[in-house]
Write an enzyme that holds these catalytic residues in place. Structure first.
Site, PDB file in Angstrom:
ATOM      1  N   GLU A   4      -2.202   1.158  -3.910  1.00 31.93           N
ATOM      2  CA  GLU A   4      -1.762  -0.390  -4.313  1.00 31.93           C
ATOM      3  C   GLU A   4      -0.940  -0.913  -5.149  1.00 31.93           C
ATOM      4  OE1 GLU A   4      -3.165  -3.035  -1.070  1.00 31.93           O
ATOM      5  OE2 GLU A   4      -3.355  -0.727  -1.174  1.00 31.93           O
ATOM      6  N   CYS A  42       0.605  -0.905   0.278  1.00 28.63           N
ATOM      7  CA  CYS A  42       0.215  -0.066  -0.566  1.00 28.63           C
ATOM      8  C   CYS A  42       0.625   1.364   0.001  1.00 28.63           C
ATOM      9  CB  CYS A  42      -1.515   0.216   1.520  1.00 28.63           C
ATOM     10  SG  CYS A  42      -0.281  -0.295   2.955  1.00 28.63           S
TER      11      CYS A  42
END
EC number: 2.1.1.35
Length: 360
Positions: free
Chosen positions: A352, A318
């Site tokens: 992401e 992330c």
């Protein structure tokens, strides 16, 4: 060019620039719906005279000096959230007990159709509130939790059960209020499918660190003989155990250890009674692959040494900056075979991404 396409192109260009100088394969890009993609949404409940309405503050500004924005609808939120918003505010607004000192609300929706609503108050929640909330819950066909300082009142349950489809197969997940879940279920399904495709044919056993509620664990388990997953949060472990049972994933075990603790156990620097109590013997595993989905800080130095021992590394990140830093270390032993961008958070700067590493 649409606003969505422009923001996605900006992220693509950013990743190309960030990983410049590294030997990276062609970037695989997985798009999000342009609207109604968020399964979670949070709002302030604003009171002006007798009227109440949902409100948010301008992004990036603190509430003390921010511009208040009324939100009768919220385009980013799932259609179920938008459908419920006016019904909830109207029904609660008719009842003085529910309305009084109602401060904020959190929605947790699912593709399966279940909805959990947390109503947050600046007052003690008593029997009168509970009776009114139970009536509201029945009227709207949802699950309600009440919260105030030092209080959590669960009327029916504090979770929803989501169903995600990967490779044509359904996977059921218990998602607990306050626990971490991927906010964009549509992109989450694409992430899971990509990970399973990347793992196809690797064989052997898989170790997973930071498994959460087993989001990746369950579909990936189909690609391996046995899976050992680790997670330190008791809440997430409880959800993962339920998910394993609900999906009949007989080849998966969960160890309640942090990544750092598991590294100590794996390197035989420390014994953990928890492993023995859970019937887990590391000698029983023949790991070929490690899967990591770490927090924003990335994989710590000691755990990274553990990661480098595996032939195959699946890494979902992330935070591309910490991914880049970790890849600088892993590039000594591994090459990047696949590289992906998942637009989990449209119209934000968050990215992401995922890589598959194979030993050189």
């Amino acid at each position: 060019m649409t606003a969505y396409r422009q923001q996605l192109n900006d992220k693509i260009h950013y990743l190309h620039h960030l990983f410049q100088g590294m030997d990276m394969p062609e970037l695989e890009v997985f798009e999000s719906p342009e609207s109604h993609y968020r399964m979670r949404a949070e709002f302030r409940v604003w009171h002006e005279g007798d009227e109440i309405f949902y409100a948010m503050f301008e992004r990036g500004q603190k509430a003390s000096g921010a511009t208040l924005v009324r939100c009768d609808q919220f385009a980013a939120a799932h259609t179920l959230v938008n459908a419920l918003m006016p019904r909830l505010i109207e029904a609660a607004g008719r009842n003085s007990v529910l309305k009084n000192r109602w401060y904020a609300v959190e929605f947790l929706s699912t593709l399966s159709g279940e909805m959990l609503v947390t109503m947050i108050y600046h007052k003690k929640l008593d029997a009168e509130w509970e009776a009114a909330a139970r009536a509201l819950q029945a009227e709207l066909g949802i699950f309600i939790i009440g919260r105030s300082r030092g209080q959590k009142v669960v009327l029916a349950q504090d979770f929803v059960t989501e169903t995600l489809h990967v490779g044509g197969a359904p996977f059921r997940y218990r998602q607990i209020e306050g626990g971490f879940t991927q906010p964009n279920a549509y992109v989450c399904e694409k992430m899971l499918a990509w990970a399973c495709d990347a793992a196809e044919g690797l064989g052997g056993d898989m170790l997973e660190l930071y498994c959460g509620n087993g989001n990746f664990t369950l579909p990936l388990a189909r690609c391996f003989d046995k899976v050992l997953a680790t997670e330190v949060s008791k809440t997430s472990v409880a959800a993962a155990l339920w998910n394993i049972e609900a999906n009949n994933s007989r080849n998966v075990k969960i160890a309640r250890l942090s990544a750092e603790e598991f590294t100590e156990a794996y390197t035989q620097n420390r014994a953990f009674r928890r492993l023995e109590e859970q019937g887990i013997a590391l000698a029983d595993y023949r790991f070929s692959t490690i899967f990591v989905d770490p927090p924003r800080a990335g994989v710590d130095t000691e755990t990274l040494k553990l990661v480098a021992q595996f032939d195959y590394v699946l890494y979902v990140s992330c935070n591309p900056e910490t991914l880049r830093a970790n890849l600088e270390t892993l590039s000594a032993t591994h090459r990047v075979a696949r590289f992906a961008l998942f637009d989990q958070f449209p119209f934000t700067h968050h990215i992401e991404s995922g890589v598959l590493l194979t030993r050189k």
